[in-house]
Design a protein around this motif. Structure first.
Motif, PDB file in Angstrom:
ATOM      1  N   PHE A  53      13.720  12.544 -10.160  1.00 48.25           N
ATOM      2  CA  PHE A  53      14.798  11.618 -10.551  1.00 48.25           C
ATOM      3  C   PHE A  53      14.611  10.251  -9.892  1.00 48.25           C
ATOM      4  O   PHE A  53      14.976   9.228 -10.469  1.00 48.25           O
ATOM      5  CB  PHE A  53      16.182  12.202 -10.209  1.00 48.25           C
ATOM      6  CG  PHE A  53      16.335  12.688  -8.795  1.00 48.25           C
ATOM      7  CD1 PHE A  53      16.591  11.803  -7.767  1.00 48.25           C
ATOM      8  CD2 PHE A  53      16.215  14.039  -8.485  1.00 48.25           C
ATOM      9  CE1 PHE A  53      16.721  12.235  -6.459  1.00 48.25           C
ATOM     10  CE2 PHE A  53      16.347  14.496  -7.180  1.00 48.25           C
ATOM     11  CZ  PHE A  53      16.591  13.586  -6.158  1.00 48.25           C
ATOM     12  N   TYR A 222      17.707   5.353 -19.725  1.00 40.95           N
ATOM     13  CA  TYR A 222      18.124   5.584 -18.341  1.00 40.95           C
ATOM     14  C   TYR A 222      19.629   5.745 -18.218  1.00 40.95           C
ATOM     15  O   TYR A 222      20.393   4.991 -18.820  1.00 40.95           O
ATOM     16  CB  TYR A 222      17.665   4.436 -17.432  1.00 40.95           C
ATOM     17  CG  TYR A 222      17.987   4.738 -15.994  1.00 40.95           C
ATOM     18  CD1 TYR A 222      17.180   5.601 -15.265  1.00 40.95           C
ATOM     19  CD2 TYR A 222      19.114   4.208 -15.388  1.00 40.95           C
ATOM     20  CE1 TYR A 222      17.494   5.929 -13.960  1.00 40.95           C
ATOM     21  CE2 TYR A 222      19.438   4.527 -14.072  1.00 40.95           C
ATOM     22  CZ  TYR A 222      18.620   5.389 -13.368  1.00 40.95           C
ATOM     23  OH  TYR A 222      18.934   5.715 -12.084  1.00 40.95           O
ATOM     24  N   ASN A 223      20.040   6.730 -17.415  1.00 44.48           N
ATOM     25  CA  ASN A 223      21.464   6.935 -17.141  1.00 44.48           C
ATOM     26  C   ASN A 223      21.628   7.225 -15.651  1.00 44.48           C
ATOM     27  O   ASN A 223      21.126   8.226 -15.143  1.00 44.48           O
ATOM     28  CB  ASN A 223      21.962   8.121 -17.993  1.00 44.48           C
ATOM     29  CG  ASN A 223      23.440   8.363 -17.805  1.00 44.48           C
ATOM     30  OD1 ASN A 223      23.962   8.297 -16.698  1.00 44.48           O
ATOM     31  ND2 ASN A 223      24.128   8.657 -18.895  1.00 44.48           N
ATOM     32  N   GLU A 225      24.238   8.006 -13.881  1.00 43.18           N
ATOM     33  CA  GLU A 225      25.056   9.179 -13.528  1.00 43.18           C
ATOM     34  C   GLU A 225      24.193  10.432 -13.491  1.00 43.18           C
ATOM     35  O   GLU A 225      24.358  11.304 -12.646  1.00 43.18           O
ATOM     36  CB  GLU A 225      26.172   9.361 -14.553  1.00 43.18           C
ATOM     37  CG  GLU A 225      27.469   8.721 -14.116  1.00 43.18           C
ATOM     38  CD  GLU A 225      28.571   8.948 -15.123  1.00 43.18           C
ATOM     39  OE1 GLU A 225      28.775  10.099 -15.560  1.00 43.18           O
ATOM     40  OE2 GLU A 225      29.215   7.947 -15.482  1.00 43.18           O
ATOM     41  N   THR A 226      23.272  10.503 -14.461  1.00 37.65           N
ATOM     42  CA  THR A 226      22.373  11.662 -14.512  1.00 37.65           C
ATOM     43  C   THR A 226      21.499  11.693 -13.261  1.00 37.65           C
ATOM     44  O   THR A 226      21.290  12.755 -12.656  1.00 37.65           O
ATOM     45  CB  THR A 226      21.488  11.588 -15.789  1.00 37.65           C
ATOM     46  OG1 THR A 226      22.348  11.398 -16.901  1.00 37.65           O
ATOM     47  CG2 THR A 226      20.661  12.830 -15.985  1.00 37.65           C
ATOM     48  N   THR A 227      20.994  10.528 -12.865  1.00 39.36           N
ATOM     49  CA  THR A 227      20.168  10.457 -11.640  1.00 39.36           C
ATOM     50  C   THR A 227      20.947  10.994 -10.445  1.00 39.36           C
ATOM     51  O   THR A 227      20.439  11.811  -9.668  1.00 39.36           O
ATOM     52  CB  THR A 227      19.764   8.987 -11.361  1.00 39.36           C
ATOM     53  OG1 THR A 227      18.943   8.545 -12.425  1.00 39.36           O
ATOM     54  CG2 THR A 227      19.018   8.851 -10.043  1.00 39.36           C
ATOM     55  N   LYS A 229      23.552  12.934 -10.396  1.00 40.90           N
ATOM     56  CA  LYS A 229      23.822  14.374 -10.544  1.00 40.90           C
ATOM     57  C   LYS A 229      22.603  15.177 -10.105  1.00 40.90           C
ATOM     58  O   LYS A 229      22.713  16.183  -9.409  1.00 40.90           O
ATOM     59  CB  LYS A 229      24.120  14.689 -12.024  1.00 40.90           C
ATOM     60  CG  LYS A 229      25.590  14.873 -12.310  1.00 40.90           C
ATOM     61  CD  LYS A 229      25.783  15.397 -13.716  1.00 40.90           C
ATOM     62  CE  LYS A 229      27.085  14.836 -14.259  1.00 40.90           C
ATOM     63  NZ  LYS A 229      27.125  14.792 -15.719  1.00 40.90           N
ATOM     64  N   LYS A 230      21.417  14.715 -10.536  1.00 37.84           N
ATOM     65  CA  LYS A 230      20.186  15.432 -10.182  1.00 37.84           C
ATOM     66  C   LYS A 230      19.955  15.395  -8.670  1.00 37.84           C
ATOM     67  O   LYS A 230      19.502  16.374  -8.080  1.00 37.84           O
ATOM     68  CB  LYS A 230      18.990  14.823 -10.918  1.00 37.84           C
ATOM     69  CG  LYS A 230      18.965  15.194 -12.384  1.00 37.84           C
ATOM     70  CD  LYS A 230      17.715  14.691 -13.055  1.00 37.84           C
ATOM     71  CE  LYS A 230      17.697  15.110 -14.518  1.00 37.84           C
ATOM     72  NZ  LYS A 230      16.603  14.500 -15.269  1.00 37.84           N
TER      73      LYS A 230
END
Ligand code: ATP
Ligand code: MG
Length: 252
Positions: A53, A222-223, A225-227, A229-230
């Motif tokens: 990430f 690219y997001n 929030e996802t980064t 979360k990971k």
């Protein structure tokens, strides 16, 4: 202090030594020692390595900096003590300006940081004689350079304070943070957060620049929030699976 290379925590201890040395030289602020400790704890939890990430975020960060009109890399005492030469190299490759921005600004510290950056090869350093202020921030930490941070469209802020990130966002800037703590306000407010140790992130970004320039690597979607979360999942995995006996540091 001489740390034997065979020590299982050699790299971590060497970094600690660099920070202490920077503190003795007047480059690192007292609070910088504590900030480093917080970083160490999160580094431990993300496995002391560059996770997928983080690498994904770096690609986007490099892409964004390369396509910016006025990209600026912000440098504070810890950043200078840990990786002055790499910052200078990355700035050269990205055609970005280097600006000194300190939370605990003193003219003496600014001068020492500027000298170390110059010794590392920086030809021009912004923020030494500030001529603008970041709106919404109080005291000396609002000081910045008009040609640099003030008019920048994209800013890379390693180890930054959440207030200032929010103020930079309010100015309409695209903010890229390097921060080991995915829970910090900095990490949450930034457009791109690289959850990695700066000493691994900057050299990795230097490697990525030519690949993005030659289009061998494409940034894609690219997001943030996802980064984050990971990154939090990675921390959870460490907490759930690593027993002290089995703990093995996977430095990359
Ligand atoms: P805020 O919520 O305002 O963002 P903070 O928790 O980030 O506050 P600060 O002291 O403002 O605290 O910033 C220090 C940040 O830098 C911490 O999040 C810490 O994890 C991070 N940090 C410290 N050392 C490193 C490092 N070597 N590489 C990357 N991040 C680091
Ligand atoms: Mg922060």
């Amino acid at each position: 202090m001489q740390i034997p290379k065979s020590h299982p925590r050699y790299i971590s201890l060497m970094l600690r030594e660099k920070i202490i040395e920077g503190w003795h030289e007047g480059i690192v602020a007292d609070a910088g020692l504590l900030a480093h400790g917080r970083g160490e704890a999160f580094d431990y939890l993300i496995g002391e390595c560059t996770n997928d990430f983080a690498e994904h975020a770096m690609k986007h960060a490099v892409h964004k900096m390369l396509h910016a009109k006025n990209p600026v890399i912000s440098v504070n005492g810890n950043v200078c003590a840990l990786c002055a030469s790499d910052i200078v190299r990355l700035a050269e490759q990205l055609n970005a300006k280097i600006e000194i921005n300190l939370f605990y600004r003193t003219e003496a510290r600014v001068k020492k940081i500027a000298r170390k950056l110059a010794e590392a090869g920086a030809k021009q350093i912004y923020g030494v004689e500030p001529d603008a202020k970041i709106p919404g921030i109080e005291h000396a930490r609002a000081n910045c350079s008009r040609a640099g941070m003030y008019t920048a469209d994209v800013v890379l802020v390693p180890l930054e304070d959440g207030d200032r990130v929010q103020a930079l966002k309010n100015m309409g800037k695209f903010v890229i943070a390097i921060d080991l703590n995915p829970l910090s306000r900095t990490a949450v407010f930034a457009d791109i957060t690289i959850v990695d140790n700066i000493v691994r992130a900057i050299p990795k970004m230097i490697e990525i620049v030519p690949l993005i320039k030659s289009r061998k690597l494409r940034a894609g979607k690219y997001n943030n929030e996802t980064t984050l979360k990971k990154a939090k999942r990675r921390i959870w995995k460490t907490l759930c699976t690593v027993s002290p006996k089995k703990f093995h540091v996977n430095y990359k």
